[in-house]
Write an enzyme that holds these catalytic residues in place. Structure first.
Site, PDB file in Angstrom:
ATOM      1  N   GLN A 145       0.826  -1.220   0.000  1.00 46.35           N
ATOM      2  CA  GLN A 145       0.000   0.000   0.000  1.00 46.35           C
ATOM      3  C   GLN A 145       0.858   1.266   0.000  1.00 46.35           C
ATOM      4  OE1 GLN A 145      -3.071   0.010  -0.644  1.00 46.35           O
ATOM      5  NE2 GLN A 145      -3.269  -2.208  -0.489  1.00 46.35           N
ATOM      6  N   SER A 146       2.113   1.144  -0.428  1.00 41.55           N
ATOM      7  CA  SER A 146       3.036   2.261  -0.309  1.00 41.55           C
ATOM      8  C   SER A 146       2.603   3.508  -1.090  1.00 41.55           C
ATOM      9  CB  SER A 146       4.425   1.820  -0.800  1.00 41.55           C
ATOM     10  OG  SER A 146       5.282   2.941  -0.867  1.00 41.55           O
ATOM     11  N   ASN A 147       2.356   4.571  -0.355  1.00 43.54           N
ATOM     12  CA  ASN A 147       2.101   5.868  -0.979  1.00 43.54           C
ATOM     13  C   ASN A 147       3.399   6.395  -1.580  1.00 43.54           C
ATOM     14  OD1 ASN A 147      -0.691   6.200  -0.005  1.00 43.54           O
ATOM     15  ND2 ASN A 147       0.305   6.178   1.995  1.00 43.54           N
TER      16      ASN A 147
END
Ligand code: PLP
Length: 339
Positions: A75-77
């Site tokens: 889920q890395s922004n």
């Protein structure tokens, strides 16, 4: 401190809003809450990484890079926003995705992963937790160099001495807004993850002699380790910028009580915070970072850490695309319903 001496790209026009949260303040019946809306930064669903990347990408360009390699969780922004910046700069972008929760990377996943593909990521390699991520990135860089590419490696969260400058500059932006609004802020609450945000805010506050305590709410590591990491990088950044105000150990404030079972794993406090902000202010938090950080601020309010007359500024660092990977968890139970 003179940031104009440092190379920078721009990915956001103007400044992000600094808003008073009237409804939310009323529900909590505590200090007056303000929010710095860094969830409205540029890039695809912008957030704090957009600010860091302005400095990191400028460095990549200075080094003559044409390809970016970076790392993050599914889920890395940071990965999504790095890719968006690479697109803007006409560079290729490759990811090493670390499964901090086993089997959490799904090739066909929606949300963030869909956006990786839409934005045109060049490659994604998923690796298990505990993998030497720098070694993975270096191996890929060697491979790409053989193909004639000029790769540039950005560490996780862009949290090095260059990326942290994004939040040093954010302090200058906030101070000018506070002056403009004639507003006294007593505390600023920030996330403390890969540390760049916390470090930049702390170094910047010392750099402008603003004397507003920076409260870091941890999302992954225990207090002692996090405090040490923040302290060490802050020292480096202050040294780079020639900030002469001494950094005291007591300036580094970290709470690790709101992490729950671990990074990205949901807590009731996170769900309550996400629901409360959505249902009082129409603002989306995220399950991995800002939901837990807000749970931390709510916890501090309920334990009377602040005075009722205090003004507290919450730094909203973005991240809402991760919400869609937690739909069922967020809606399973109501922790906050509008009275
Ligand atoms: C990365 C991230 C953070 C944490 O910031 P660090 O600089 O890594 O400590 C907080 N919120 C969001 C939405 C993020 O993506």
């Amino acid at each position: 401190m003179n940031l104009a001496k440092v190379a920078r790209r721009r990915y956001t026009e103007g400044v992000t809003p600094l808003e008073k949260l009237d409804n939310f303040t009323k529900v909590l019946n505590g200090p007056t809450i303000y929010m710095k809306r860094d969830d409205l930064l540029g890039g695809t669903s912008g957030g704090n990484k957009t600010r860091k990347l302005e400095f990191v990408m400028a460095d990549a360009i200075k080094q003559g890079a044409d390809t970016i390699i970076t790392v993050g969780a599914p889920q890395s922004n940071h990965c999504r926003l790095t890719l968006a910046a690479a697109v803007k700069e006409n560079m290729d972008c490759h990811f090493i995705i670390e499964e901090r929760v086993p089997n959490s990377y799904k090739e066909e996943a929606s949300g963030n992963n869909f956006l990786f593909k839409l934005l045109g990521v060049k490659s994604i390699k998923a690796v298990v937790k505990g993998t030497d991520l720098m070694a993975e990135m270096e191996a890929l860089a060697t491979e790409l160099k053989k193909q004639g590419k000029k790769p540039y490696i950005i560490p996780g969260g862009a949290s090095n001495n260059i990326g942290a400058l994004g939040y040093v500059s954010c302090v200058e932006e906030i101070m000018s807004q506070l002056f403009d609004k004639n507003l006294q802020i007593d505390y600023i609450v920030v996330p403390s993850g890969s540390t760049g945000t916390h470090v930049g805010m702390l170094a910047g506050m010392l750099g402008v002699n603003g004397n507003i305590p920076i409260i870091g709410i941890g999302v992954n590591r225990l207090k002692d380790i996090q405090t040490e990491a923040v302290y060490t990088l802050t020292k480096t950044v202050m040294n780079d910028l020639g900030i002469r105000t001494p950094l005291q150990q007591s300036d580094v404030i970290v709470y690790d009580e709101y992490i729950g079972d671990g990074y990205s794993l949901p807590t009731d406090g996170m769900i309550e915070a996400v629901q409360m902000l959505a249902r009082t202010e129409g603002i989306l938090l995220d399950p991995v970072y800002t939901g837990k950080v807000m749970a931390g601020m709510i916890g501090l309010i309920r334990s009377n850490f602040f005075k009722k007359t205090d003004n507290v500024l919450f730094l909203h660092t973005g991240g809402s695309p991760a919400l869609y990977a937690y739909e069922n968890i967020i809606l399973e139970k109501d922790f906050y319903t509008k009275k």
